[in-house]
Design an enzyme around this catalytic site. Structure first.
Site, short mmCIF file in Angstrom:
data_model
loop_
_atom_site.label_atom_id
_atom_site.label_comp_id
_atom_site.label_asym_id
_atom_site.label_seq_id
_atom_site.Cartn_x
_atom_site.Cartn_y
_atom_site.Cartn_z
N SER A 412 1.02 -1.12 0.01
CA SER A 412 0.09 0.05 -0.15
C SER A 412 0.68 1.22 -0.06
O SER A 412 0.44 2.50 0.02
CB SER A 412 -0.80 -0.06 1.23
OG SER A 412 -0.18 -0.19 2.51
N HIS A 433 -2.27 -2.30 -6.13
CA HIS A 433 -2.50 -1.97 -4.73
C HIS A 433 -4.17 -1.98 -4.63
O HIS A 433 -4.90 -1.21 -5.15
CB HIS A 433 -2.06 -0.48 -4.41
CG HIS A 433 -2.72 0.02 -3.16
ND1 HIS A 433 -3.01 1.36 -2.84
CD2 HIS A 433 -3.10 -0.50 -1.94
CE1 HIS A 433 -3.42 1.58 -1.49
NE2 HIS A 433 -3.42 0.32 -0.94
N GLU A 445 -5.06 0.75 -7.43
CA GLU A 445 -3.85 1.63 -8.16
C GLU A 445 -2.83 0.51 -8.74
O GLU A 445 -2.21 -0.38 -8.12
CB GLU A 445 -3.21 2.13 -6.76
CG GLU A 445 -3.82 3.45 -6.53
CD GLU A 445 -3.17 3.95 -5.40
OE1 GLU A 445 -2.85 3.35 -4.24
OE2 GLU A 445 -2.88 5.20 -5.38
N ASN A 483 -2.99 6.76 -0.62
CA ASN A 483 -2.46 6.87 0.79
C ASN A 483 -1.49 8.10 1.25
O ASN A 483 -1.43 8.66 2.04
CB ASN A 483 -1.72 5.55 1.05
CG ASN A 483 -2.82 4.67 1.32
OD1 ASN A 483 -4.03 4.87 1.71
ND2 ASN A 483 -2.33 3.29 1.61
#
Ligand code: T1G
Length: 709
Positions: A412, A433, A445, A483
């Site tokens: 992540s 991801h 992602e 993130n």
């Protein structure tokens, strides 16, 4: 210029074919040509009936959505479709719409202005306009209740979901399902009804009668729940209600008023932006339809934990056989039990048949070894979020996997280049991801390392679509797109409670803004232990002495990890229903006092601006660094991965609607109050604000060189 509408004749039936690829949208020229073709059929003495059909894969998928921006900007006059559809309905010869693929929006409205509708078994019909912040604008809210009744019309126009062929016939929207060749079936049907007077939908009023007021009140209550914060669903309900209160002409006038209100709203501009942004994400400079892709017939997942199990289900759901490997039997059993439980829950809700569940389980091979990995076309690593652990796995895979196997990490936030360096084939290493729960969340992602090959990228993007995901390509940086932005967002929320806002006030402010849940509720859902690990990783990159969230660490140290332990920022009952936790409030006040933070009343607007603009500012940096290819990709990431309201278009589009100069001024205010470490404005934001431009106008391909020069 190819003909948009073709007129031919099959003996005594005129055949009108709309041919405007890719979806036969009612682009300028199509309604006019359609009207001319109807008139030509009426004047043709040989013609007894008329069939209307779409060329290619579908009937008509609606008005041309690309035109709305031009109408709103004044570049194009608004052209009502009503007169063109009236020509169809007033035809002296019966018109049969033959539907395959989709008849959506203006497409269904066109079909309903015809006298009959026949439909292929796999076709769908719908009025999805509310998904664009609009309502049907060509008589759909007036004709649909006349065919399907008020309740069905309210459901279809306010929620925007399509209806399958059999349901369309059952509801009275279509007259017959045509098995086999649609055109042959339509021609046969047309000859059957040719001698009967054509029934005009506008004259069919029996289903409009006795509509109780409570039906509309209930529809509004549902719309407010489902489309929280949205205006269009309520406008659609108003328009359908008008059909029960006034003549067809007056009802269409009321519909047009409501349509125009929606068309000029930010909600509609945002949703139309999101519509095209979601389709633009797959357009990658240097990668075309000609780029080689690897066929993915077999997959393998390493790790059967929360993420590995969800990823395994994602492949099985797409019909791809998948191995799932663990290191210990109990972990493997736990993982498989969770997968069975998840499928079982879907079956219990009636959303999956037992047979489909059994089939998907049959595609999954749980094991403790690497047997069969040599045949896998893609291997997804979903082990503990530690760089060394991941590198060890990739060293192993490098010995086992076949040359054309894509080696994907579900990390992540860790460095894809570092992971790729553990192999002799970095061109095949890529980030995939997924977002938890991986079998549910649509966002994926795809993270490219500096050595990741075009084939691996093209394969991952195409595979993402097959897995039912919205795939966004991200560059390799800490946290990628999602993130990396959520860090500052949650940090501001944690600072705000130390400065005086309550946990509930922060959560409610962002929930009422339209987020699926507040930032601290999201923190509690993801787990404060997970947040702690990510925060420590981020803090490694920060200058010493910079302000850190204090309470979040204390909650972690006290073992209050959020929903999973029943207590975090809030406390949770057995059904995970949150409530204020007095102990947390006390801890916050005590910690703030000890840190010398003077607590104050914090306005809701400050909470919204500090949380949302921290997203925007980081997003601007991500854009100028080329980590995201376009602002729309960032918006799609936030809408599909973090519950940002689509009717606000995503964080970057929202900033565009506020005005980048206004956003910059507010960020500069925060910089003065809270320091440059967190609030120095991104250079791209400054530049675009000074030039009076928007993020949407920023084109990385043309401008990035200038930025970095
Ligand atoms: N107008 C313009 N372009 C459209 C379009 C439309 N209505 N629908 C699709 N496209 C483009 C899309 O951008 C993409 O372009 C390509 O077609 C393939 O689309 C008056 C006011 C029909 C179910 O909301 O739901 O009618 O990226 O990738 O997955 O009352 O497209 O290739 O350049 O989505 O097979 C109402 C919207 C309009 C339907 C097909 N209609 N479209 O899905 O292909 S408002 C809609 C869809 C209206 C009236 C009101 C889907 C699809 P590109 P795609 P797909």
């Amino acid at each position: 210029m190819p003909e948009l509408v073709r007129y031919t004749r099959r003996d005594d039936v005129a055949l009108i074919t709309i041919d405007n690829p890719p979806v036969n949208a009612l682009s300028p020229g199509v309604p006019e040509s359609l009207q001319a073709a109807i008139r030509q059929a009426e004047a043709d003495g040989e013609v007894k009936a008329i069939v209307l059909i779409g060329a290619g894969s579908t009937f008509i998928a609606g008005a041309d959505i690309r035109e709305f921006g031009k109408i709103v900007s004044g570049e194009r006059p608004r052209l009502s479709l009503l007169p063109f559809l009236q020509t169809i309905e007033d035809s002296s010869k019966p018109v049969v719409a033959a539907i395959h693929g989709q008849a959506l929006g203006g497409g269904l409205e066109t079909a309903m202005s015809a006298h009959y509708r026949v439909i292929a078994p796999g076709a769908q019909v719908g009025q999805p306009e509310v998904k664009l912040g609009l309502i049907p604008g060509a008589g759909g809210t007036q004709r649909l209740p006349r065919l399907a009744g008020v309740i069905k019309a309210l459901e279809m126009c306010a929620a925007g979901e399509p209806v399958k062929a059999h349901d369309a016939v059952a509801a009275g929207i279509a007259d017959r399902i045509i098995e086999g060749d649609l055109l042959d079936g339509a021609l046969t049907f047309a000859r059957e009804i040719a001698s009967a007077p054509p029934p005009k939908t506008r004259d069919r009023e029996e289903k409009l009668r006795n509509a109780l007021p409570m039906v509309f009140d209930f529809a509004r209550e549902q719309a407010r729940k489902k489309g929280r914060g949205m205006r269009a669903p309520l406008a659609a309900i108003d328009a359908v209600q008008a059909a029960t209160q006034m003549s067809f002409e007056d009802g269409c006038r009321r519909e047009a008023e409501l349509f125009n209100e929606c068309l000029y709203s930010n909600e509609s501009k945002a949703l139309i932006h999101a519509f095209f942004a979601e389709r633009a994400v797959s357009k990658i400079p240097g990668i075309s339809k000609e780029t080689k892709t690897f066929e993915i017939r077999r997959a393998a997942v390493i790790g059967a934990g929360t993420m590995g199990g969800g990823i395994t289900m994602t492949y099985a759901n797409a019909g791809i056989p998948v191995i799932v490997k663990e290191t210990a039997q109990d972990a493997l059993d736990r993982g498989m039990n969770t997968i069975r439980k998840n499928y079982g829950a879907t079956v219990a809700k009636g959303r999956l048949s037992q047979e489909a569940m059994d089939h998907r389980l049959s595609l999954i091979t749980p094991q403790l070894t690497y047997d069969g990995f040599e045949n896998a076309d893609i291997i997804v690593e979903a082990v503990f979020e530690n760089l060394e652990v991941k590198k060890e796995v990739f060293r192993e895979l490098d010995k086992i996997a076949k040359p054309e196997c894509v080696l994907a990490s579900n990390t992540s936030s860790l460095n894809i280049d570092e992971i790729a360096s553990a192999t002799t084939r970095p061109q095949m290493v890529i980030g995939n991801h997924f977002f938890s729960p991986a079998n549910v969340m649509k966002l994926l992602e795809i993270v490219r390392g500096k050595a990741t090959g075009k084939e691996a990228i093209a394969t991952s993007m195409a595979l993402g679509k097959k897995l039912g995901k919205v795939t966004v390509l991200a560059g390799n940086c800490h946290g990628f797109i999602g993130n990396r932005m959520v860090g500052p967002y949650v940090r501001e929320a944690q600072f705000l409670v130390e400065e005086g806002a309550s946990v509930e006030q922060v959560n409610d402010a962002l929930y009422n803004f339209g987020m699926a849940m507040g930032p601290l509720a999201m923190d509690d859902l993801a787990g404060l232990d997970v947040g702690w690990a990510i925060r420590k990783e981020f803090e490694r990159h920060q200058k010493p002495g910079v302000r850190k969230p204090l309470v979040a660490d204390l909650l972690y140290e006290q073992g209050r990890f959020g929903q999973k332990t029943g207590r975090g920022w809030s406390k949770y009952d057995a059904n995970r229903k949150p409530s204020a936790d007095a102990e947390t409030a006390e801890l916050i006040e005590k910690t703030a006092r000890q840190a010398g933070i003077e607590r104050r009343n914090v306005p809701d607007q400050e909470i919204i601006d500090r949380c949302i603009y921290s997203l925007v500012n980081e997003g601007a940096r991500i854009l100028e660094e080329g980590i995201a290819l376009r602002a729309g990709d960032i918006d799609i990431t936030y809408i599909y991965g973090y519950g940002f309201p689509a009717w606000r278009g995503g964080p970057m589009f929202y900033a565009d609607t506020v005005g980048l100069k206004n956003v910059l001024d507010r960020i500069r205010e925060f910089e003065r109050k809270h320091g440059a470490e967190f609030w120095s404005p991104a250079p791209l934001l400054i530049r675009l604000a000074e030039e009076g431009r928007t993020f949407e106008q920023f084109d990385i391909e043309k401008e990035a060189a200038v930025l970095t020069s």
